[in-house]
Motif scaffolding. Structure first.
Motif, mmCIF file in Angstrom:
data_model
loop_
_atom_site.group_PDB
_atom_site.id
_atom_site.type_symbol
_atom_site.label_atom_id
_atom_site.label_comp_id
_atom_site.label_asym_id
_atom_site.label_seq_id
_atom_site.Cartn_x
_atom_site.Cartn_y
_atom_site.Cartn_z
ATOM 1 N N LEU A 298 45.001 52.164 34.022
ATOM 2 C CA LEU A 298 46.294 52.759 34.399
ATOM 3 C C LEU A 298 47.254 52.889 33.230
ATOM 4 C CD1 LEU A 298 46.981 50.796 37.729
ATOM 5 C CD2 LEU A 298 46.219 53.167 37.509
ATOM 6 N N SER B 290 53.143 49.320 52.472
ATOM 7 C CA SER B 290 51.979 48.485 52.703
ATOM 8 C C SER B 290 52.090 46.969 52.641
ATOM 9 C CB SER B 290 50.900 48.931 51.748
ATOM 10 O OG SER B 290 51.454 49.164 50.495
ATOM 11 N N TYR B 291 53.030 46.379 51.943
ATOM 12 C CA TYR B 291 53.026 44.907 51.932
ATOM 13 C C TYR B 291 54.448 44.347 51.871
ATOM 14 C CZ TYR B 291 53.695 45.713 46.977
ATOM 15 O OH TYR B 291 54.178 46.139 45.787
ATOM 16 N N ARG C 238 46.473 58.860 30.418
ATOM 17 C CA ARG C 238 46.656 57.480 30.841
ATOM 18 C C ARG C 238 46.406 56.477 29.720
ATOM 19 N NH1 ARG C 238 42.704 58.457 34.224
ATOM 20 N NH2 ARG C 238 41.748 56.519 33.533
ATOM 21 N N TRP D 200 54.870 53.105 18.648
ATOM 22 C CA TRP D 200 55.307 53.100 20.046
ATOM 23 C C TRP D 200 55.643 54.505 20.517
ATOM 24 C CZ3 TRP D 200 54.354 51.206 24.257
ATOM 25 C CH2 TRP D 200 55.255 50.953 25.287
ATOM 26 N N LYS E 88 55.630 54.061 48.523
ATOM 27 C CA LYS E 88 55.260 52.813 47.839
ATOM 28 C C LYS E 88 55.345 51.603 48.753
ATOM 29 C CE LYS E 88 56.262 53.793 43.012
ATOM 30 N NZ LYS E 88 57.395 53.898 42.088
ATOM 31 N N ILE F 182 54.598 40.350 37.522
ATOM 32 C CA ILE F 182 54.104 40.969 38.752
ATOM 33 C C ILE F 182 53.055 40.021 39.324
ATOM 34 C CG2 ILE F 182 52.912 42.954 39.742
ATOM 35 C CD1 ILE F 182 53.949 44.631 37.398
ATOM 36 N N LYS G 263 54.219 51.077 33.082
ATOM 37 C CA LYS G 263 54.415 52.102 32.061
ATOM 38 C C LYS G 263 55.411 51.695 30.979
ATOM 39 C CE LYS G 263 53.172 56.664 33.594
ATOM 40 N NZ LYS G 263 53.653 57.919 34.197
ATOM 41 N N GLY G 264 56.360 50.818 31.358
ATOM 42 C CA GLY G 264 57.371 50.407 30.390
ATOM 43 C C GLY G 264 56.874 49.361 29.410
ATOM 44 N N ILE H 99 44.436 47.372 46.766
ATOM 45 C CA ILE H 99 44.665 48.131 45.539
ATOM 46 C C ILE H 99 46.058 48.740 45.488
ATOM 47 C CG2 ILE H 99 43.774 50.356 46.373
ATOM 48 C CD1 ILE H 99 42.921 48.824 42.972
ATOM 49 N N HIS H 100 46.661 48.999 46.666
ATOM 50 C CA HIS H 100 48.007 49.583 46.699
ATOM 51 C C HIS H 100 49.041 48.664 46.052
ATOM 52 C CE1 HIS H 100 47.169 47.080 50.088
ATOM 53 N NE2 HIS H 100 48.446 46.968 50.376
ATOM 54 N N ARG H 101 48.759 47.357 46.045
ATOM 55 C CA ARG H 101 49.733 46.425 45.472
ATOM 56 C C ARG H 101 49.937 46.666 43.978
ATOM 57 N NH1 ARG H 101 47.665 40.770 47.920
ATOM 58 N NH2 ARG H 101 45.794 41.482 46.840
ATOM 59 N N GLU I 295 54.997 52.236 37.708
ATOM 60 C CA GLU I 295 56.171 52.552 36.910
ATOM 61 C C GLU I 295 56.534 51.388 35.988
ATOM 62 O OE1 GLU I 295 57.820 55.441 36.386
ATOM 63 O OE2 GLU I 295 55.984 56.031 37.456
ATOM 64 N N LEU J 125 48.915 49.531 42.417
ATOM 65 C CA LEU J 125 49.268 50.942 42.232
ATOM 66 C C LEU J 125 50.775 51.151 42.387
ATOM 67 C CD1 LEU J 125 46.347 52.762 44.092
ATOM 68 C CD2 LEU J 125 46.629 52.370 41.641
ATOM 69 N N SER J 126 51.397 50.386 43.261
ATOM 70 C CA SER J 126 52.829 50.567 43.497
ATOM 71 C C SER J 126 53.666 50.046 42.326
ATOM 72 C CB SER J 126 53.222 49.838 44.782
ATOM 73 O OG SER J 126 53.126 48.445 44.592
ATOM 74 N N GLU J 127 53.016 49.400 41.353
ATOM 75 C CA GLU J 127 53.754 48.869 40.201
ATOM 76 C C GLU J 127 53.529 49.710 38.948
ATOM 77 O OE1 GLU J 127 55.866 46.577 40.314
ATOM 78 O OE2 GLU J 127 55.405 45.312 42.046
ATOM 79 N N ARG K 131 52.309 38.519 48.124
ATOM 80 C CA ARG K 131 52.563 39.811 48.744
ATOM 81 C C ARG K 131 51.717 39.872 50.005
ATOM 82 N NH1 ARG K 131 53.380 44.035 43.958
ATOM 83 N NH2 ARG K 131 54.419 42.591 42.564
#
Lengths: 254, 254, 254, 254, 254, 254, 254, 254
Positions: free
Chosen positions: H192, B31-32, G47, G249, B28, H151, H170-171, H159-161, H167, H163-165, B39
């Motif tokens: 996502l 990259s930044y 997803r 939820w 993770k 965020i 998801k909450g 795009i990795h910025r 998790e 994607l790395s979030e 970022r």
């Protein structure tokens, strides 16, 4: 008109082999052939690296076939865009090897398949609805001497679809991205590659897509710095520009 | 994230030198760099062939200087666009060799002047009012390793002005054309050269120019097939795309 | 209503040959003929130098023929624009010498061919798709008493095509330029001539041409100062204005 | 570039008095003077019947004065539009006879007052708010050798105001109509005269006038056939076109 | 829902003749009849002075006839707008006296012809193409109890046509002006009368008329202060508003 | 110009007391006073039922005061809209009884307070931000001889706020509804009353309100049939039209 | 791709049961199935909580049936939107229980009817013309596991129609409001409920509705704070978002 | 107005303790407080789950403080949006615990911090320039009883910025995505997550972003089905809707 042609005329003139009036006329007539309803631009191949392409929309099958034949005398590869099967049937009477590409609505004569490119050209679509425009781009690029890779249906709402093609994208000298609706894919692709991205907005969508305006504006405002844009549904233009980008410099200097 | 970096982590992990959770985190963070309000994308140089460029508009001088310093640690050349002299004064405290370009409203650190290009990049304007945008394009292209030629004030209403520059245009691997008002110049230039033309509409004009919309639409509808377009007043983007087009393929594969 | 007509009525009135109420009514009725669904404006020839022209769109063949016949009683030359063959067939029953111009979708009765112009009117198109609109302009100009020169398919992407016609352009008292897509040709032509240029945007194009909007905005923002613009696809209007510009002053003072 | 100039060079070349390379260079340099930030187009007077006019907006007072001086060497009359008093003060240091027109924001040097016109040019406004744009048109026309008549504040909601000027309108060879808001006046005037009407939409208005868009669209859709349109607030362009329309044909052939 | 109806229910409730739940339900159901696909608004006549009018577009002939019948039970006059002959044929099975107005595409049942107006309503069109919309307005006004005067084809380019109708206009309590293209007529009429003018832009025109947008903007920006505007092609709305304006106050207080 | 005035002149003429040329001139001059920068339309009161109102925007305080004084000689009530305190201070030097309405940016001289109306005019706003425009409407209506009721801040998101005012609305002969943002209030009010509703969109809002465009389009598409619309922020126009609607017919026939 | 799937592959790899190249490929292929013209996104259910829905427009019946069958293997409920009866006939050959909804132009397979929602979803339309779009929303919501209530034809011009449904609205966890023309209903409904409102503008209307633009802008500028908007005519999107809002939820955490 | 309140009044009325006129008045006055320039909507908390929020723009500091104080009497948490420090200084005189949030230009009184949400609300921005709008959303959501995760600067060109979030995303029970320029981020985030996404276009950008129009159109056309949109720069609205989505159903039923 390039210097050599002018010099030749000047030489004849200075030797007295050409009167002044004739010299002027000759310089004027160097560049195109007038067939009444159109001026066929034979110098374009010289100037732009590819012969004039016939925009089929609004021309009769006979007109298209006439221009096609003239162009085919000077150039090995000839294309008609935005056309229909009627024009194709007119053309194969004379050129049986001509091809009809239904999806892209494109006719081509593809006699010279020399590869003129530095690397590959990758053509990507966001959805299946964008394929006809993308095919126009891909066929144009092929006809202009390029290796082409197609990646269909890789829109951003399923981001893994484009991410899984990163290896393929890396091999490209230039990437064409074709997308309708919000037109977000060029920004994502632009961020993944270190080469130019030619973005083609399509009129795929409805409501506030306003026939491609949403995608067009999205692409013009791309936060990726390596994105340039062509007109809505202009697959041909994208294929043309991409071909010139990919062309080996020594080939460009025709 | 490229395969090599992942493979290294996978190796460590498979040898038991890295627990699974750590392997995931490491992937993770490749990259930044997170500095709170931004970022910083250190991987961009890898991915796009040039480090992230700071868009100055809306950032404080301190913020700009902070990001500038971070970028300058990893990359020899750094740029700030759409900025002002205040930010420049903050930056020269640390980098006295940084340059301030008033007309283009651009700061740059230009330590690596290696030529990475195949040929020259030619930047043309239609009028004098278009020069600031054109300068942004030209400076960007220079900073990214290109030889640049400038042709100012060659609009189509005096067609001889651009025609007299045909020899210069011929030497270019790519041409940037900057024009406001009706934005007609890219079509004319596009017809004169056999290389890609990047068209930049400007907001120069009044009334029905609608802040550059007229020029933008004109360029998108260019009858020359080798024209691609960037956003209104986006000199930086044009310089960026042109640099990638001109870049020698072996340099692209950083 | 001009002074002479009013004076005549005033004279009768003052001599007591006309009661006040009748004098008022007479003044009112001087100028048009009411046929129920339309008021035929017989005074227009007096006021505008050419009789009312029938805008065919949305009128039945019978309605068109009816108005045509009324106009033809007073004027030697009569025109119907935006019409179809059905209306033509109705008209030739009465006027066998009437002409049908398929491409321009125009009917005309052309009985008086007196040349009223100072010089020639030159009509230029950017592409072949613009010819129908250009023909409407050219036929209008001819019918209104002008010598017309046609230059077809001379768009700016092949700039030599229009440059080679400079001699022809020089002979013109006014030039009509018809172009779709980016609409750049009037700017180039405007820069080549010292006479007024009437620019006609056409709806030829696709995508971001937005049915001629791009060409229209381009022409309104022309960097050539001698360009004035008419509505999209309005060949008739361009021909009309150009005719009045070319008209010998002594002919204007009908 | 006209034939005579080229012929002269060709002659020298054919006699061996000019080497080929020099002949080519000479042809190129015939037409403009490069002062760094601008290419002053001395050939424009030849081509367009009036020297280049300086568009003041976005230029410094010094730049304006520099170009002014160069133009004034070749041409008796010089104009700067969209400028300010600062530029004027710079200019009167060199040309004390230069005039400053506050309302029109225009500087002019008016040394040659020869009347080149066939008749008068009539300039009409719909409201008082339209006067600055109308003055720009009127001053341009005067400077280009025309007699000008001004009719201010004659909008259509008080139709008798324009009707009462019919006699004046009749004397005009061309009429300029300047109007904001709904832009209806050109249609009414167009119906009253038998000469061309140049319509200038202005940005006067509020709300749904959208900075002159309403007036612009209104004028483009005028039901009077003798109306042509220039850009919003473009008084200069209207004055220029009108001058060329009014110019005696023998004067046009400069 | 007006007070009287509520009071009646409250009375029953307070006397214990109606349980609370029932009182609430009753209040809810006072106002419309649910026929599944539509809620017929029987209270509208009370609230707005005319029963609900059926907007035919997008409804089947059967649906239209169903609603028509329900409305006809409560109201003497019923109208369907934007409909076709098919719906009419369904309706005359039940109401043989119903009328079909081809040009206005309108069905009406006109059983009560009481004049409710203060004066006349005058309906004016700029051109013949505007008549269908104007007829919709005129028929609506008649059906709602007004005397209507029609003035067709009196556009501003022949200003004498409307000027000659000044006497008729003077008799009107309100004027409806219907115009496409530049939509200038309401401003002129507005300046001639001392009563409200309801302006109806039509989609008549082409090119930059943008389906009536030009006329709409023109009318919204009218320099005459007594002009209010309804939607493009909304003849019905204009007729409705005009009827309420003309209605004698004592009739309004239904 | 009305018949009586013309008749008087005709009489003099027929008796020989007036030469023809003079009769023509006199008819022309009946209607306005030329003060150089403006033609003051004294006939407007006759034609439109209220003297010309001064649109202050873009006029100097002196110009406003000059026109004000001229109008005040002929009419008891005079108004200036879109003006400022500077103009007011100029005016009270001459007319100490003139009033300055800060919120509406309006000056008025209100000497004749005769009630000319059939009923009341109700002015409603959706939000507090709409009050300045609504005040302009209310003051205009009062000055033109109407009783006005104000209902502020009754937008549809709290529907009970407008519903609770139904009794007040019932007393109105016409309702003015002023709303920004989505402009929904006129539709709701339109459904509650049986009189005309004049809707005024305001530029209150942000983002996709596009300076009042959203509200304007909403009102034009109102599903209530009794709604007519004026320009964005045009409180004056709404007050003017409403006054003419409310005016007793016998008062209209001035 | 979720962590568990990756971890499984990592495990196999670290145990040496999977070579590095294979591990990389496997990770790539987790997520979609390539059928040539489309990449079927089987991971979407994971997803996004519902399988991919087939957008029928522009796909052949065979293509639709092919994708349908693939999706139906993994998911109990499948939908096709914007389709026609031809596609339906293809599908029922394989899935005879599939349903065809004419009005909504929607095919669905509805095998799992588990209620996943917290409360009800209420779908409201302003007019009868909005019902097709509303049905698409309602069917989508049902298919995604929700109880749906329909309220048709409750537009704001008869405000009592929506007010009488307040009790029903109160039971809803989320309300979808579908409206064309001025799009005012969401603001009113938004003010009546304490839950989110999803507004769907429709293209119902004419003239200045500009195919739904007026309704769209109205809804975006809603003065009710609880309104969010989807694309014009996008009933499906509204149903989808509403379903996710209503979803319990614990059901969301699939 | 809910049933209980009405029932209470009905009871009193039916017992004769309340005359009919009084019962009607009482029902009317249940809902808001009139302070002259505004009607404070105390019932909103009941109806919409949060008290009225003060839109600061265009109100004086005193007006804001007045309304603030009234609202604070009934509700623990009060907010002012689009305001300035001046208003804040007025408010802290009375409520010293009030907070000033410079970046979001928002004042709040945050006395009740009960968590009413099902899960977290995640607020994401594409760039640093979008943070002020995002902060408005985040603060609104917090004040309405939610846990918020921020965020910042995770745009799609890197795009990795985002994607790395994954998790963190998801909450979330609902995600707010704030983006200017091309507005592509909501589509990627939408793909996502399995919860609703509220997209906020911002006016960040230049040229063809047209003050947020490009981002707005992009978001409305999102290819992710779970995206709904609010007005440009409307952080408050997004926070409000998201809060209602996240609210536990039992809390919604206030």
């Amino acid at each position: 008109m390039d210097d050599k042609e002018i010099e030749k005329i000047l030489n004849l003139y200075s030797k007295g082999e050409l009167p002044a009036s004739e010299a002027i006329r000759k310089i004027k007539n160097l560049s195109y052939e007038d067939v009444g309803f159109a001026r066929i631009d034979h110098a374009r191949r010289k100037r732009q690296g590819f012969p004039e392409v016939i925009f089929g929309h609004g021309k009769t099958s006979i007109q298209i076939a006439t221009i096609f034949q003239r162009l085919a005398e000077f150039a090995p590869n000839v294309m008609v865009t935005r056309t229909n099967q009627g024009a194709y049937e007119e053309i194969i009477k004379i050129f049986p090897e001509a091809e009809w590409h239904e999806q892209a609505r494109l006719i081509r004569l593809f006699r010279d398949k020399t590869n003129l490119g530095v690397g590959e050209i990758c053509v990507v679509t966001a959805g299946t609805g964008d394929i006809p425009v993308a095919e126009e781009a891909a066929l144009t690029a092929e006809t202009m001497g390029n290796q082409v890779r197609r990646i269909w249906d890789a829109g951003v709402a399923g981001i893994h679809r484009i991410l899984s093609e990163r290896e393929t994208l890396k091999g490209a000298r230039v990437v064409i991205v074709v997308a309708g609706m919000e037109g977000a894919l060029p920004s994502v692709v632009g961020g993944l590659v270190s080469v130019p991205v030619i973005a083609v907005p399509t009129s795929v969508g409805y409501g506030a897509s306003f026939q491609g305006l949403a995608a067009l504006l999205g692409m013009l405002n791309s936060c990726a710095s390596n994105v340039a844009v062509v007109n809505i549904d202009n697959g041909f233009g994208a294929g043309f520009v991409a071909s010139l980008i990919n062309r080996r410099w020594e080939c460009s200097e025709v």
